[in-house]
Design a protein around this motif. Structure first.
Motif, PDB file in Angstrom:
ATOM      1  N   SER A  35       0.826  -1.210   0.000  1.00 53.86           N
ATOM      2  CA  SER A  35       0.000   0.000   0.000  1.00 53.86           C
ATOM      3  C   SER A  35       0.858   1.256   0.000  1.00 53.86           C
ATOM      4  O   SER A  35       2.057   1.225   0.242  1.00 53.86           O
ATOM      5  N   SER A  36       0.187   2.355  -0.251  1.00 54.94           N
ATOM      6  CA  SER A  36       0.827   3.667  -0.271  1.00 54.94           C
ATOM      7  C   SER A  36       1.081   4.138   1.159  1.00 54.94           C
ATOM      8  O   SER A  36       0.341   3.774   2.075  1.00 54.94           O
ATOM      9  N   PRO A  37       2.088   4.965   1.378  1.00 55.62           N
ATOM     10  CA  PRO A  37       2.335   5.474   2.726  1.00 55.62           C
ATOM     11  C   PRO A  37       1.343   6.559   3.154  1.00 55.62           C
ATOM     12  O   PRO A  37       1.256   6.888   4.332  1.00 55.62           O
ATOM     13  N   TRP A  38       0.562   7.121   2.222  1.00 55.95           N
ATOM     14  CA  TRP A  38      -0.319   8.242   2.549  1.00 55.95           C
ATOM     15  C   TRP A  38      -1.361   7.927   3.611  1.00 55.95           C
ATOM     16  O   TRP A  38      -1.594   8.770   4.487  1.00 55.95           O
ATOM     17  N   PRO A  39      -2.029   6.767   3.589  1.00 60.78           N
ATOM     18  CA  PRO A  39      -2.984   6.500   4.676  1.00 60.78           C
ATOM     19  C   PRO A  39      -2.305   6.480   6.053  1.00 60.78           C
ATOM     20  O   PRO A  39      -2.874   6.970   7.035  1.00 60.78           O
ATOM     21  N   PHE A  40      -1.083   5.980   6.116  1.00 52.79           N
ATOM     22  CA  PHE A  40      -0.345   5.942   7.378  1.00 52.79           C
ATOM     23  C   PHE A  40       0.034   7.355   7.822  1.00 52.79           C
ATOM     24  O   PHE A  40      -0.041   7.684   9.007  1.00 52.79           O
ATOM     25  N   ILE A  41       0.421   8.192   6.866  1.00 53.18           N
ATOM     26  CA  ILE A  41       0.789   9.575   7.173  1.00 53.18           C
ATOM     27  C   ILE A  41      -0.423  10.352   7.668  1.00 53.18           C
ATOM     28  O   ILE A  41      -0.355  11.090   8.663  1.00 53.18           O
ATOM     29  N   ILE A  42      -1.553  10.195   6.996  1.00 58.23           N
ATOM     30  CA  ILE A  42      -2.771  10.928   7.367  1.00 58.23           C
ATOM     31  C   ILE A  42      -3.266  10.491   8.742  1.00 58.23           C
ATOM     32  O   ILE A  42      -3.540  11.333   9.610  1.00 58.23           O
ATOM     33  N   ILE A  43      -3.369   9.185   8.964  1.00 60.73           N
ATOM     34  CA  ILE A  43      -3.848   8.701  10.260  1.00 60.73           C
ATOM     35  C   ILE A  43      -2.850   9.043  11.357  1.00 60.73           C
ATOM     36  O   ILE A  43      -3.234   9.410  12.469  1.00 60.73           O
ATOM     37  N   GLY A  44      -1.561   8.961  11.063  1.00 59.13           N
ATOM     38  CA  GLY A  44      -0.545   9.354  12.044  1.00 59.13           C
ATOM     39  C   GLY A  44      -0.672  10.816  12.414  1.00 59.13           C
ATOM     40  O   GLY A  44      -0.567  11.181  13.591  1.00 59.13           O
ATOM     41  N   GLY A  45      -0.924  11.685  11.436  1.00 56.73           N
ATOM     42  CA  GLY A  45      -1.123  13.103  11.709  1.00 56.73           C
ATOM     43  C   GLY A  45      -2.346  13.351  12.582  1.00 56.73           C
ATOM     44  O   GLY A  45      -2.316  14.187  13.495  1.00 56.73           O
ATOM     45  N   ILE A  46      -3.415  12.622  12.307  1.00 58.71           N
ATOM     46  CA  ILE A  46      -4.632  12.762  13.111  1.00 58.71           C
ATOM     47  C   ILE A  46      -4.373  12.322  14.554  1.00 58.71           C
ATOM     48  O   ILE A  46      -4.788  12.996  15.506  1.00 58.71           O
ATOM     49  N   ILE A  47      -3.684  11.199  14.728  1.00 59.36           N
ATOM     50  CA  ILE A  47      -3.397  10.698  16.079  1.00 59.36           C
ATOM     51  C   ILE A  47      -2.482  11.653  16.824  1.00 59.36           C
ATOM     52  O   ILE A  47      -2.720  11.974  17.998  1.00 59.36           O
ATOM     53  N   ILE A  48      -1.429  12.139  16.173  1.00 58.73           N
ATOM     54  CA  ILE A  48      -0.508  13.089  16.820  1.00 58.73           C
ATOM     55  C   ILE A  48      -1.241  14.390  17.147  1.00 58.73           C
ATOM     56  O   ILE A  48      -1.064  14.959  18.230  1.00 58.73           O
ATOM     57  N   GLY A  49      -2.071  14.877  16.228  1.00 61.31           N
ATOM     58  CA  GLY A  49      -2.859  16.074  16.484  1.00 61.31           C
ATOM     59  C   GLY A  49      -3.778  15.902  17.684  1.00 61.31           C
ATOM     60  O   GLY A  49      -3.899  16.791  18.529  1.00 61.31           O
ATOM     61  N   GLY A  50      -4.430  14.753  17.770  1.00 64.24           N
ATOM     62  CA  GLY A  50      -5.294  14.467  18.924  1.00 64.24           C
ATOM     63  C   GLY A  50      -4.508  14.414  20.220  1.00 64.24           C
ATOM     64  O   GLY A  50      -4.975  14.900  21.261  1.00 64.24           O
ATOM     65  N   LEU A  51      -3.324  13.849  20.165  1.00 61.56           N
ATOM     66  CA  LEU A  51      -2.472  13.778  21.353  1.00 61.56           C
ATOM     67  C   LEU A  51      -2.054  15.181  21.801  1.00 61.56           C
ATOM     68  O   LEU A  51      -2.111  15.493  22.998  1.00 61.56           O
ATOM     69  N   VAL A  52      -1.669  16.016  20.851  1.00 55.85           N
ATOM     70  CA  VAL A  52      -1.255  17.382  21.184  1.00 55.85           C
ATOM     71  C   VAL A  52      -2.429  18.167  21.778  1.00 55.85           C
ATOM     72  O   VAL A  52      -2.280  18.856  22.795  1.00 55.85           O
ATOM     73  N   ILE A  53      -3.609  18.063  21.176  1.00 55.66           N
ATOM     74  CA  ILE A  53      -4.790  18.764  21.690  1.00 55.66           C
ATOM     75  C   ILE A  53      -5.142  18.271  23.089  1.00 55.66           C
ATOM     76  O   ILE A  53      -5.467  19.069  23.979  1.00 55.66           O
ATOM     77  N   THR A  54      -5.038  16.968  23.321  1.00 54.78           N
ATOM     78  CA  THR A  54      -5.308  16.410  24.648  1.00 54.78           C
ATOM     79  C   THR A  54      -4.311  16.938  25.676  1.00 54.78           C
ATOM     80  O   THR A  54      -4.707  17.322  26.790  1.00 54.78           O
ATOM     81  N   LEU A  55      -3.037  16.974  25.331  1.00 56.42           N
ATOM     82  CA  LEU A  55      -2.029  17.480  26.257  1.00 56.42           C
ATOM     83  C   LEU A  55      -2.218  18.963  26.559  1.00 56.42           C
ATOM     84  O   LEU A  55      -2.050  19.405  27.694  1.00 56.42           O
ATOM     85  N   ILE A  56      -2.607  19.734  25.551  1.00 55.16           N
ATOM     86  CA  ILE A  56      -2.880  21.162  25.774  1.00 55.16           C
ATOM     87  C   ILE A  56      -4.070  21.326  26.720  1.00 55.16           C
ATOM     88  O   ILE A  56      -4.039  22.136  27.639  1.00 55.16           O
ATOM     89  N   ALA A  57      -5.128  20.551  26.500  1.00 58.37           N
ATOM     90  CA  ALA A  57      -6.310  20.641  27.360  1.00 58.37           C
ATOM     91  C   ALA A  57      -5.992  20.244  28.793  1.00 58.37           C
ATOM     92  O   ALA A  57      -6.429  20.910  29.740  1.00 58.37           O
ATOM     93  N   ILE A  58      -5.203  19.202  28.975  1.00 56.10           N
ATOM     94  CA  ILE A  58      -4.807  18.768  30.327  1.00 56.10           C
ATOM     95  C   ILE A  58      -3.978  19.848  30.999  1.00 56.10           C
ATOM     96  O   ILE A  58      -4.174  20.161  32.188  1.00 56.10           O
ATOM     97  N   THR A  59      -3.052  20.433  30.258  1.00 54.95           N
ATOM     98  CA  THR A  59      -2.199  21.497  30.813  1.00 54.95           C
ATOM     99  C   THR A  59      -3.031  22.707  31.208  1.00 54.95           C
ATOM    100  O   THR A  59      -2.817  23.287  32.287  1.00 54.95           O
ATOM    101  N   GLN A  60      -3.970  23.095  30.382  1.00 53.00           N
ATOM    102  CA  GLN A  60      -4.813  24.232  30.704  1.00 53.00           C
ATOM    103  C   GLN A  60      -5.672  23.963  31.939  1.00 53.00           C
ATOM    104  O   GLN A  60      -5.860  24.838  32.777  1.00 53.00           O
TER     105      GLN A  60
END
Length: 65
Positions: A35-60
């Motif tokens: 398969s192409s790497p794009w599905p992995f890149i897109i889902i990885g970006g979504i997961i990392i983005g969710g992790l960053v948003i969660t950490l920001i919310a916890i910190t706030q």
């Protein structure tokens, strides 16, 4: 439909395993052999983005107390 859901779930599991550093080299090669790497890149970006948003919310929440 269930085949595509199964493929997405497999990609999510693969991305999470790679994120935590527990993915085997064999699984890594198998993921990118057919398969192409794009599905992995897109889902990885979504997961990392969710992790960053969660950490920001916890910190706030922690600093608001």
């Amino acid at each position: 439909m269930s085949a595509s859901i199964s493929a997405v779930w497999r990609i999510i599991k693969s991305v999470l395993a790679a994120l935590f550093g527990v993915q085997s080299q064999q699984q890594h090669h198998q993921d990118f052999k057919h398969s192409s790497p794009w599905p992995f890149i897109i889902i990885g970006g979504i997961i990392i983005g969710g992790l960053v948003i969660t950490l920001i919310a916890i910190t706030q929440q922690a600093t608001a107390m």
